[in-house]
Design an enzyme around this catalytic site. Sequence first.
Site, short mmCIF file in Angstrom:
data_model
loop_
_atom_site.label_atom_id
_atom_site.label_comp_id
_atom_site.label_asym_id
_atom_site.label_seq_id
_atom_site.Cartn_x
_atom_site.Cartn_y
_atom_site.Cartn_z
N HIS A 103 -12.48 -17.04 -31.84
CA HIS A 103 -13.51 -18.70 -31.44
C HIS A 103 -14.18 -18.57 -33.37
CE1 HIS A 103 -13.46 -16.66 -27.83
NE2 HIS A 103 -13.91 -18.48 -27.58
N ASN B 287 -25.54 -27.45 -30.93
CA ASN B 287 -23.92 -27.89 -31.85
C ASN B 287 -23.84 -29.00 -30.67
OD1 ASN B 287 -22.56 -26.64 -29.53
ND2 ASN B 287 -21.63 -25.61 -31.45
N HIS C 70 -13.60 -24.64 -31.36
CA HIS C 70 -14.54 -23.97 -30.07
C HIS C 70 -13.62 -22.46 -29.68
CE1 HIS C 70 -16.53 -21.78 -26.82
NE2 HIS C 70 -15.52 -21.37 -26.43
N ARG D 76 -36.47 6.75 -0.55
CA ARG D 76 -37.21 6.12 -1.46
C ARG D 76 -38.62 6.70 -1.86
NH1 ARG D 76 -40.68 1.07 2.17
NH2 ARG D 76 -40.42 2.10 3.39
N GLU E 276 -34.07 -10.14 -10.31
CA GLU E 276 -33.64 -9.11 -10.89
C GLU E 276 -32.36 -8.80 -11.98
OE1 GLU E 276 -33.66 -10.93 -8.29
OE2 GLU E 276 -34.80 -10.07 -6.87
N HIS F 184 -29.94 -8.94 4.47
CA HIS F 184 -30.90 -7.53 3.65
C HIS F 184 -30.14 -6.39 3.80
CE1 HIS F 184 -33.90 -10.64 3.37
NE2 HIS F 184 -34.55 -9.22 2.63
C1 LIG Z 1 -21.11 -16.05 -17.66
C2 LIG Z 1 -20.20 -17.04 -19.09
N1 LIG Z 1 -19.05 -17.38 -18.10
C3 LIG Z 1 -18.75 -18.21 -18.78
C4 LIG Z 1 -18.33 -18.04 -20.27
C5 LIG Z 1 -16.83 -18.46 -21.32
N2 LIG Z 1 -17.37 -19.63 -22.03
C6 LIG Z 1 -17.71 -18.70 -23.52
S1 LIG Z 1 -17.67 -19.75 -24.57
C7 LIG Z 1 -18.38 -21.19 -23.63
C8 LIG Z 1 -18.59 -22.47 -24.17
C9 LIG Z 1 -19.93 -21.80 -24.15
O1 LIG Z 1 -20.74 -23.04 -25.02
P1 LIG Z 1 -21.55 -23.12 -26.47
O2 LIG Z 1 -22.34 -21.53 -26.32
O3 LIG Z 1 -22.27 -24.48 -26.57
O4 LIG Z 1 -20.45 -22.43 -27.36
P2 LIG Z 1 -20.43 -22.99 -28.87
O5 LIG Z 1 -18.75 -23.78 -27.74
O6 LIG Z 1 -21.48 -24.36 -29.22
O7 LIG Z 1 -19.63 -22.51 -29.70
C10 LIG Z 1 -18.10 -20.74 -22.71
C11 LIG Z 1 -17.74 -21.02 -20.91
C12 LIG Z 1 -18.67 -16.57 -20.87
N3 LIG Z 1 -17.76 -15.90 -22.02
N4 LIG Z 1 -19.81 -16.49 -19.85
MG LIG Z 2 -22.50 -24.99 -28.48
#
Ligand SMILES: Cc1ncc(C[n+]2csc(CCOP(=O)(O)OP(=O)(O)O)c2C)c(N)n1
Ligand SMILES: [Mg+2]
Length: 662
Positions: free
Chosen positions: A27, A184, A258, A348, A402, A464
């Site tokens: 990335h 961004n 990205h 518990r 949680e 539960h």
């Molecule tokens: C819990 C979770 N869901 C999905 C992903 C897959 N994922 C990685 S980056 C991303 C998009 C994130 O967008 P942003 O935080 O704006 O990052 P940018 O594209 O700006 O670098 C996703 C969906 C992940 N890493 N973790």
């Molecule tokens: Mg972003």
Amino acid sequence: MQPTDRRLANAIRALAMDAVEAANSGHPGMPMGMADAATSLFTRHLKFDASDPHWPDRDRFILSAGHGSMLIYALLYLAGYDRPTIEDIKRFRQLGSPAAGHPENFELAGVEVTTGPLGQGVAMAVGMAVAERHLNAVYGDDLVDHRTFVIAGDGCLMEGVNHEAIGLAGHLKLGRLIVLWDDNDITIDGAAELSRNEDVVARHQAAQWHTCECDGLDANDVDRAIKEALADPRPSLIRCKTIIGYGAPNKQGTAATHGAALGAEEIAAARVELGWDLPPFEIPDDVLTAWRTVGKRGAVDHAAWKDRLDASDCKVEFLSRINGKVSDNWLKPYLDKLLADLKPVATRKASEMALEAINVALPATIGGSADLTGSNNTKTKALEPLTADNYGGRYIYYGIREFGMAAAMNGMALHGGVIPYGGTFLVFTDYARPAIRLSALQNARVIYVMTHDSIGLGEDGPTHQPIEHLQSLRAMPQLEVYRPADAVETAECWALALQSDGPSVLALTRQNVKPVRTAKSDENLCARGAYRLKSAENPRKVIILATGSEVEIALAVAEQLDGQGIGTDVVSMPCTERFDAQPWDYREEILPDVSNRQILRVSIEAGTTFGWERYTGLHGLRIGIDRFGVSAPAPDAYKYFGLTPDAIVGRVLEQMEQREIA
Ligand SMILES: Cc1ncc(C[n+]2csc(CCOP(=O)(O)OP(=O)(O)O)c2C)c(N)n1
Ligand SMILES: [Mg+2]
């Protein structure tokens, strides 16, 4: 001449695009967009000493947007940490390189926490900030006086856990927590507005955070915003307006940067745009020298801190707290007292009794519960609440959060100096599960006190009553799941969890259980994971394996069978993972490898039978519950599901007949 901030930042950009290109995976967009902001943070604010990544009073830096891992690898390399080396970075994302796909705390000393599952970095940072304030309250400014900085993306702030985390941080007034938001406007699918129109800043303000904005591409403006955040007593969100992939002239500002290599052509164009004419992975001397100076900047503070530590009366105690080793010398006197006066108690409750001793003996523990304090029995007399007015307290009211609780506990454990434990109902490990998984992956010593561990909780019913939970948690690597059978086992399991290098789940009953361990033992029998609690009195034909509240049922079954001349062992199995790790001869001694015609193996656990064939063999008998539970008083529920000695004896006899066991 001192290189400009932009030139220092461009070194990050170049490394990010080149490493991703070499791996053809990764990335580049996030590191390129946040390079200036990160440069401002590292060169002007972050307190660290690259020569000692574990200096206890360093500021903590968490890259919550873990997909942008090249940002932190570039920073660590440039600042002069031992690892990653430039060779490591050339092997970004390749087998064996510590510059792994996402930042892993177990790979690099400069990586505080493992990130990648979005949102959890911010939530762990909250725990780090709690640990800092707590240790500051105990040891004072001389020894503990640092901050927690986070870089988070749109994704981190969109995840549900963010709501829990910022709520907790705002409530606890964690003013030393500063989050830089990489605003961004882009996520993977495209423009952030495809899926978001909430006011992120207003949401933080509503959670009692300070907020401010800056041009994330201007190190001076980021510096100004960080100073504003530092001056404010509340946790801060700094909205850094950035452009994803900044510097790649044709792709910047788009989702194309990205998560994919930019391609040779675009990288060449970016080199022109950035005025960066060196070959891949080469950093000009002036830039590297400047960065290395930044890496040494903290050495002065570090030396002064060491002097203060040397002069402190608390030196030995402080270092031992940070080193994290704990004694179990509370256990023996506690067990002696317990064995002198055995009565039926819920495990518990037994956990609370053990904790009364533990919390006095071990000042590092910090307890808590997700709004079930009275049910989880997690608060002992010695513990005062940890609040914004009293960070020295050792009990956290996490609220109904949680996931936030579990993630904060990861941050606390990885900060060091404290041992967090926290409770909820076992069924709600599902709500905390992504953080439990990160506890395991990161080897974070977090102790999950999970009560109401079966249909034995009774009237609250199937919503539960855990069914698949124990086995699904056991399936998780590097997590130890304990299900103690009585008060003695509960104390033994607590001792093991406290001494572990990683996380543990204690699954505990709501309902009373009879004492099954009534004799003194010099050894912690639970340490072997499973042990023979009762030996067959006649030639052995049956081995019953049971856990937790079902051990007393197993004993009653065995008594009936042995009474009929059918020799029956009862094996209590509080921790399958530990048993699996025993040497072969011990396992053979407990569960001899003979056919089911010679010895019938039976498992009893008030949860799914899925997976128990691992110990009973395919043709063994597995007693459990393979459907959702029922709303009824516990004894009625147990009867309904055939979890009574009489019903089980009947099934054992039937199996023995079918299997022609003589
Ligand atoms: C819990 C979770 N869901 C999905 C992903 C897959 N994922 C990685 S980056 C991303 C998009 C994130 O967008 P942003 O935080 O704006 O990052 P940018 O594209 O700006 O670098 C996703 C969906 C992940 N890493 N973790
Ligand atoms: Mg972003």
